[in-house]
Write a protein that holds these residues in place. Structure first.
Motif, PDB file in Angstrom:
ATOM      1  N   GLY A 122      25.243  29.716 -46.649  1.00  0.00           N
ATOM      2  CA  GLY A 122      25.348  30.308 -47.606  1.00  0.00           C
ATOM      3  C   GLY A 122      26.801  29.926 -48.730  1.00  0.00           C
ATOM      4  O   GLY A 122      27.915  28.955 -47.419  1.00  0.00           O
ATOM      5  N   GLU A 123      26.694  29.980 -49.144  1.00  0.00           N
ATOM      6  CA  GLU A 123      28.816  30.737 -49.521  1.00  0.00           C
ATOM      7  C   GLU A 123      29.811  31.520 -48.358  1.00  0.00           C
ATOM      8  O   GLU A 123      30.898  31.110 -48.440  1.00  0.00           O
ATOM      9  N   LEU A 124      29.073  31.651 -48.107  1.00  0.00           N
ATOM     10  CA  LEU A 124      30.016  32.944 -46.234  1.00  0.00           C
ATOM     11  C   LEU A 124      30.577  31.896 -45.866  1.00  0.00           C
ATOM     12  O   LEU A 124      30.646  31.344 -44.829  1.00  0.00           O
ATOM     13  N   GLY A 125      31.836  32.709 -45.542  1.00  0.00           N
ATOM     14  CA  GLY A 125      33.139  31.918 -44.453  1.00  0.00           C
ATOM     15  C   GLY A 125      33.417  32.755 -43.564  1.00  0.00           C
ATOM     16  O   GLY A 125      33.246  33.830 -43.435  1.00  0.00           O
ATOM     17  N   PHE A 126      34.065  32.601 -42.281  1.00  0.00           N
ATOM     18  CA  PHE A 126      34.246  33.278 -41.132  1.00  0.00           C
ATOM     19  C   PHE A 126      34.672  34.541 -41.928  1.00  0.00           C
ATOM     20  O   PHE A 126      35.356  35.332 -41.136  1.00  0.00           O
ATOM     21  N   GLU A 127      36.244  33.779 -42.607  1.00  0.00           N
ATOM     22  CA  GLU A 127      37.589  34.822 -43.269  1.00  0.00           C
ATOM     23  C   GLU A 127      36.629  36.342 -44.184  1.00  0.00           C
ATOM     24  O   GLU A 127      37.031  36.885 -44.318  1.00  0.00           O
ATOM     25  N   ARG A 128      35.328  35.773 -43.931  1.00  0.00           N
ATOM     26  CA  ARG A 128      34.326  37.051 -44.519  1.00  0.00           C
ATOM     27  C   ARG A 128      32.933  37.720 -44.234  1.00  0.00           C
ATOM     28  O   ARG A 128      32.446  37.913 -44.956  1.00  0.00           O
ATOM     29  N   GLY A 129      33.357  37.010 -42.662  1.00  0.00           N
ATOM     30  CA  GLY A 129      31.874  37.568 -41.648  1.00  0.00           C
ATOM     31  C   GLY A 129      31.143  36.966 -41.553  1.00  0.00           C
ATOM     32  O   GLY A 129      30.101  37.391 -40.852  1.00  0.00           O
ATOM     33  N   ALA A 130      30.868  35.720 -41.401  1.00  0.00           N
ATOM     34  CA  ALA A 130      30.482  34.715 -41.375  1.00  0.00           C
ATOM     35  C   ALA A 130      29.768  35.473 -39.812  1.00  0.00           C
ATOM     36  O   ALA A 130      28.781  34.556 -39.037  1.00  0.00           O
ATOM     37  N   HIS A 131      30.351  35.246 -38.950  1.00  0.00           N
ATOM     38  CA  HIS A 131      30.332  35.682 -37.693  1.00  0.00           C
ATOM     39  C   HIS A 131      29.550  36.676 -37.520  1.00  0.00           C
ATOM     40  O   HIS A 131      29.096  36.415 -36.044  1.00  0.00           O
ATOM     41  N   LEU A 132      29.225  37.510 -37.988  1.00  0.00           N
ATOM     42  CA  LEU A 132      28.242  38.191 -37.583  1.00  0.00           C
ATOM     43  C   LEU A 132      26.995  37.947 -38.087  1.00  0.00           C
ATOM     44  O   LEU A 132      25.728  37.940 -37.149  1.00  0.00           O
ATOM     45  N   LEU A 133      26.264  36.704 -38.337  1.00  0.00           N
ATOM     46  CA  LEU A 133      25.057  35.711 -38.603  1.00  0.00           C
ATOM     47  C   LEU A 133      25.054  35.139 -37.624  1.00  0.00           C
ATOM     48  O   LEU A 133      23.902  35.025 -37.163  1.00  0.00           O
ATOM     49  N   VAL A 134      26.223  34.829 -37.314  1.00  0.00           N
ATOM     50  CA  VAL A 134      25.448  33.425 -36.183  1.00  0.00           C
ATOM     51  C   VAL A 134      26.007  34.498 -34.814  1.00  0.00           C
ATOM     52  O   VAL A 134      25.083  33.856 -33.895  1.00  0.00           O
ATOM     53  N   GLN A 135      26.415  35.416 -34.910  1.00  0.00           N
ATOM     54  CA  GLN A 135      26.204  36.186 -33.943  1.00  0.00           C
ATOM     55  C   GLN A 135      25.109  37.156 -33.468  1.00  0.00           C
ATOM     56  O   GLN A 135      24.765  36.778 -32.526  1.00  0.00           O
ATOM     57  N   ARG A 136      24.159  37.483 -34.668  1.00  0.00           N
ATOM     58  CA  ARG A 136      23.204  37.954 -34.620  1.00  0.00           C
ATOM     59  C   ARG A 136      22.295  36.972 -33.895  1.00  0.00           C
ATOM     60  O   ARG A 136      21.087  37.162 -33.501  1.00  0.00           O
ATOM     61  N   ALA A 137      21.982  35.281 -34.195  1.00  0.00           N
ATOM     62  CA  ALA A 137      21.277  34.723 -34.322  1.00  0.00           C
ATOM     63  C   ALA A 137      20.990  34.353 -32.755  1.00  0.00           C
ATOM     64  O   ALA A 137      20.371  33.508 -32.022  1.00  0.00           O
ATOM     65  N   LEU A 138      22.880  34.378 -32.227  1.00  0.00           N
ATOM     66  CA  LEU A 138      22.522  33.581 -31.327  1.00  0.00           C
ATOM     67  C   LEU A 138      22.090  34.441 -30.015  1.00  0.00           C
ATOM     68  O   LEU A 138      21.778  34.513 -28.858  1.00  0.00           O
ATOM     69  N   ARG A 139      21.950  35.883 -30.301  1.00  0.00           N
ATOM     70  CA  ARG A 139      21.917  37.036 -29.332  1.00  0.00           C
ATOM     71  C   ARG A 139      20.223  36.848 -28.512  1.00  0.00           C
ATOM     72  O   ARG A 139      20.319  37.862 -27.740  1.00  0.00           O
ATOM     73  N   GLY A 140      19.135  36.321 -29.337  1.00  0.00           N
ATOM     74  CA  GLY A 140      18.249  36.210 -29.024  1.00  0.00           C
ATOM     75  C   GLY A 140      17.875  35.016 -28.132  1.00  0.00           C
ATOM     76  O   GLY A 140      16.613  34.562 -27.776  1.00  0.00           O
ATOM     77  N   LEU A 141      18.779  34.077 -28.264  1.00  0.00           N
ATOM     78  CA  LEU A 141      18.619  32.845 -27.444  1.00  0.00           C
ATOM     79  C   LEU A 141      19.317  32.514 -25.902  1.00  0.00           C
ATOM     80  O   LEU A 141      20.512  33.482 -25.831  1.00  0.00           O
ATOM     81  N   ALA A 142      18.770  32.095 -25.273  1.00  0.00           N
ATOM     82  CA  ALA A 142      18.695  32.032 -23.219  1.00  0.00           C
ATOM     83  C   ALA A 142      20.093  31.237 -23.422  1.00  0.00           C
ATOM     84  O   ALA A 142      20.335  30.197 -24.218  1.00  0.00           O
ATOM     85  N   PRO A 143      20.717  30.904 -22.415  1.00  0.00           N
ATOM     86  CA  PRO A 143      22.110  30.098 -22.531  1.00  0.00           C
ATOM     87  C   PRO A 143      21.879  29.188 -22.286  1.00  0.00           C
ATOM     88  O   PRO A 143      20.739  28.527 -21.799  1.00  0.00           O
TER      89      PRO A 143
END
Length: 403
Positions: free
Chosen positions: A13-34
């Motif tokens: 959405g409007e969320l930028g990395f300076e406001r915590g967007a990495h948390l959503l990306v990190q959470r989504a990556l957690r269930g993926l294989a390398p």
């Protein structure tokens, strides 16, 4: 997560990395294989710049679509760096008491027990880092009891109660309270000194000793407050008393310090506090000694339980305990023993009045107290595995200063 792609997508959405967007990306990556891809969409103008920088730092790949109309701003390719970082990590035991490791790793340091500990880092200098050196199975239960049994000196004692006792009796109370303060300060210093040496993995022991130090701090407060309640000055402190306590404070061995302080010294003080409760001339004196005795009983229980645990794994323990008593006796054999002012004050309190008959009864009561102290020490020594005759001999060597 939203979007019309497969499950491996995230819309910021409007969320930028300076406001915590990495948390959503990190959470989504957690269930993926390398090697798997995560489609990232969002409307923050700087999204791709910040996403690329974050991926580099975390060990992930990133590619941007050629089609500028594509709602996906970038595809993150799941890397292995964050997995490899923890591949050799080990949990620091289990948070429950049954999960205590015998020898915790030095680099675990202040990590919570049960935490996944990243390899490397500083090694802390906790020299008491062996379960058998500090543990007792009863420690968690004793800590739970200690935490629930804390009392407020300002509320647990009725400081407004009538303490109008004869001046001579009041002087005896003040002298005994002065003696108690001196001994309780030693009993505060010993666990406080040991605390910094124990590996935090054994947190129940740390917690219990911390509460024990807090107990002694309260005792110092209430005994001092009772001594000064009627406006008098504190009593006397003898050289022999301080010499006796110095042998406790300077003992470096955890088990020997616990033995000399908790099993012998505080165990002997249980009898003294019972005596003072029984012969207290006023309700405040009775209350402060009764409250302190409840705490001291818990300290003695831990000392006995710890030494019983250690004796089961160290056949040489009783020999070391015997030597500790003998060394302390030899160090104090030339001292004067119990402060005469304290002894006379105990006789006075037990007498309650100034007649030959009362003083005689008071003297016999103090003799009875000393006999009860000796019997209590023998009982605890027998619980630690000493034969009855040896327990009697060792008890007789205990300091005449009680603690």
């Amino acid at each position: 997560m939203t979007g019309g792609w497969a499950a491996s997508s995230v819309d910021l959405g409007e969320l930028g990395f300076e406001r915590g967007a990495h948390l959503l990306v990190q959470r989504a990556l957690r269930g993926l294989a390398p090697g798997a891809e995560l489609a990232v969409s969002g409307r923050d103008p700087a999204l791709t710049v910040h996403l690329e920088a974050w991926c580099r730092s975390e060990g992930h790949g990133v590619r941007c679509p050629d089609d500028r109309d594509d709602p996906v701003r970038a595809y993150v390719i799941r890397g292995r760096a964050d997995l490899d970082r923890w591949s050799d990590a080990k949990r620091a035991g289990d948070p429950r008491p049954g999960g205590v490791e015998r020898r915790p790793e030095p680099h675990w340091g202040l990590a919570a027990r049960g935490a996944l500990v990243e390899p490397g880092g500083p090694e802390f200098g906790f020299d008491l880092a062996d379960r058998d050196l500090v543990w007792a199975d009863i420690a968690p239960a004793l800590y739970a009891h200690a935490a629930s049994a804390q009392w407020d000196p300002g509320k647990a004692v009725d400081w407004d109660a009538d303490v109008d006792v004869p001046a001579d009796i009041e002087r005896a109370v003040v002298q005994v309270m002065t003696f108690l303060v001196e001994n309780e300060q030693a009993a505060l210093v010993v666990p406080a000194r040991l605390l910094s040496r124990i590996h935090p993995h054994f947190r129940e022991v740390l917690q219990l000793l911390a509460v024990q130090a807090a107990d002694e701090a309260r005792h110092v407060e209430v005994f001092t407050r009772r001594a000064l309640l009627n406006g008098g000055a504190m009593g006397t402190s003898s050289v022999s008393g301080r010499e006796s306590l110095a042998t406790l404070v300077t003992e470096p061995d955890f088990s020997l310090a616990s033995f000399l302080l908790s099993v012998l010294g505080e165990g002997t003080f249980l009898n003294l506090l019972t005596f003072l409760d029984r012969h207290a001339p006023d309700p405040v004196t009775r209350q402060v000694t009764r409250l302190a005795r409840q705490d001291e009983a818990r300290h003695v229980a831990f000392g006995v339980a710890h030494l019983q645990h250690q004796s089961a794994v160290d056949p040489s323990l009783r020999s070391r305990l015997r030597s500790a008593i003998e060394r302390r006796h030899d160090a104090l054999v030339e001292t004067a023993g119990l402060n005469q002012d304290v002894y006379d004050s105990l006789v006075t309190l037990a007498a309650g009045e100034w007649t030959p008959e009362a003083i005689g009864r008071g003297y016999e009561e103090v003799r009875k107290l000393q006999k009860e102290m000796d019997e209590g020490r023998q009982h605890r020594l027998i619980r630690l595995g000493f034969p009855a005759d040896e327990a009697a001999d060792l008890s007789a060597l205990h300091t005449r200063n009680f603690m």
